[in-house]
Write a protein that holds these residues in place. Structure first.
Motif, short mmCIF file in Angstrom:
data_model
loop_
_atom_site.label_atom_id
_atom_site.label_comp_id
_atom_site.label_asym_id
_atom_site.label_seq_id
_atom_site.Cartn_x
_atom_site.Cartn_y
_atom_site.Cartn_z
N UNK A 1 0.79 -1.58 -0.14
CA UNK A 1 0.10 -0.45 -0.11
C UNK A 1 0.82 1.39 0.13
N UNK A 2 -0.04 2.18 -0.04
CA UNK A 2 0.43 3.69 -0.12
C UNK A 2 0.00 4.46 1.50
N UNK A 3 1.21 5.37 1.88
CA UNK A 3 0.63 5.13 3.60
C UNK A 3 -0.56 6.43 3.31
N UNK A 4 -1.31 6.30 2.47
CA UNK A 4 -2.99 7.19 2.56
C UNK A 4 -3.92 6.06 1.97
N UNK A 5 -3.59 4.96 1.91
CA UNK A 5 -4.59 4.26 2.02
C UNK A 5 -5.38 3.56 2.34
N UNK A 6 -6.00 3.87 3.35
CA UNK A 6 -6.67 4.03 4.80
C UNK A 6 -7.51 2.68 4.45
N UNK A 7 -8.22 2.44 3.64
CA UNK A 7 -8.80 1.42 3.13
C UNK A 7 -7.70 -0.14 4.11
N UNK A 8 -6.56 0.04 3.33
CA UNK A 8 -5.99 -1.14 3.64
C UNK A 8 -5.34 -0.87 4.53
N UNK A 9 -4.93 -0.03 5.02
CA UNK A 9 -4.34 0.32 6.42
C UNK A 9 -5.10 0.01 7.71
N UNK A 10 -6.46 0.79 7.58
CA UNK A 10 -7.82 -0.09 8.51
C UNK A 10 -7.57 -1.90 8.54
N UNK A 11 -7.73 -2.54 7.33
CA UNK A 11 -7.59 -3.83 7.08
C UNK A 11 -6.17 -4.80 8.19
N UNK A 12 -4.71 -3.68 7.13
CA UNK A 12 -4.09 -4.44 8.56
C UNK A 12 -4.14 -4.51 9.94
N UNK A 13 -4.67 -2.91 10.12
CA UNK A 13 -4.75 -2.99 11.54
C UNK A 13 -6.15 -3.80 12.29
N UNK A 14 -6.94 -4.28 11.06
CA UNK A 14 -7.84 -5.41 11.84
C UNK A 14 -7.32 -6.64 11.87
N UNK A 15 -6.77 -7.31 10.95
CA UNK A 15 -6.00 -8.74 10.75
C UNK A 15 -4.37 -8.52 11.62
N UNK A 16 -4.02 -7.64 12.78
CA UNK A 16 -3.73 -8.34 13.43
C UNK A 16 -3.98 -7.92 15.00
N UNK A 17 -5.20 -7.48 15.27
CA UNK A 17 -5.95 -7.44 16.11
C UNK A 17 -5.82 -8.64 16.18
N UNK A 18 -6.85 -9.35 15.44
CA UNK A 18 -7.15 -10.98 15.13
C UNK A 18 -5.67 -11.93 15.28
N UNK A 19 -4.73 -11.37 15.51
CA UNK A 19 -4.13 -11.55 15.62
C UNK A 19 -3.17 -12.72 14.36
N UNK A 20 -3.65 -12.21 13.40
CA UNK A 20 -3.31 -12.26 11.02
C UNK A 20 -1.71 -12.18 12.11
N UNK A 21 -0.65 -12.80 11.30
CA UNK A 21 1.34 -12.72 10.57
C UNK A 21 0.65 -11.38 9.53
#
Length: 172
Positions: free
Chosen positions: A145-165
């Protein structure tokens, strides 16, 4: 000088996460890996994503992505070259709502999941819901992603919260 001072160790919850990630990386078993990314990326990056997707499929991993242009389309092309049965594509909306440039590749996808019930939603919201569904189906997320790709960055945060690598790579 006293040697009784302990080393600065990470918090226990971080140790558990690190141990989980290391075990997953060392695991020779096949994983379900989601690859998501930006629509507008440099051509060199597209070739790199295709290579990564091909390599992961050749190793026997299953890949999950969405149907957008850019990174996701590169994943689709890469896996289709190796083993179409290793690819699942979840669309944020119905197939009819996808761009004509990507439809030819999507026609070759064996495991294609459409979401026509989301056709009336704005694409960013439908994409966010789709990304969450993809993350629920994977063991690991690779995101480009790019640093301003909000949808993707939010998806990454969500995955981390779920314990995904999560492996997050930036283009900028």
């Amino acid at each position: 000088m006293s040697l009784s001072r302990s080393l600065d160790l990470p918090a226990l919850d971080k140790v558990d996460t690190l141990a989980q990630e290391l075990a997953l990386l060392q695991d020779k078993g096949k994983r379900r890996i989601a690859i998501l990314g930006s629509r507008h990326v440099p051509i060199v990056a597209i070739h790199l994503v295709e290579l990564i997707a091909r390599s992961l499929a050749q190793e026997g991993h299953s890949l999950v992505t969405s149907g957008a242009q850019g990174v996701n389309a590169a994943v689709i092309r890469g896996v289709l070259e190796v083993d179409p049965s290793k690819l699942t594509v979840l669309l944020p909306q119905s197939l009819e709502r996808q761009l004509p440039e990507i439809r030819e590749s999507l026609d070759r996808v064996l495991h294609l999941i459409e979401k026509p019930e989301q056709d009336d939603l704005p694409l960013p919201l439908a994409s966010s819901l789709c990304n969450q569904d993809i993350i629920n189906r994977c063991d690991q997320l690779i995101c480009l992603a790019f640093h301003d790709s909000e949808t993707l960055l939010n998806s990454c945060r969500s995955a981390e919260e779920m314990g995904k690598v999560v492996s997050l790579l930036f283009f900028d």
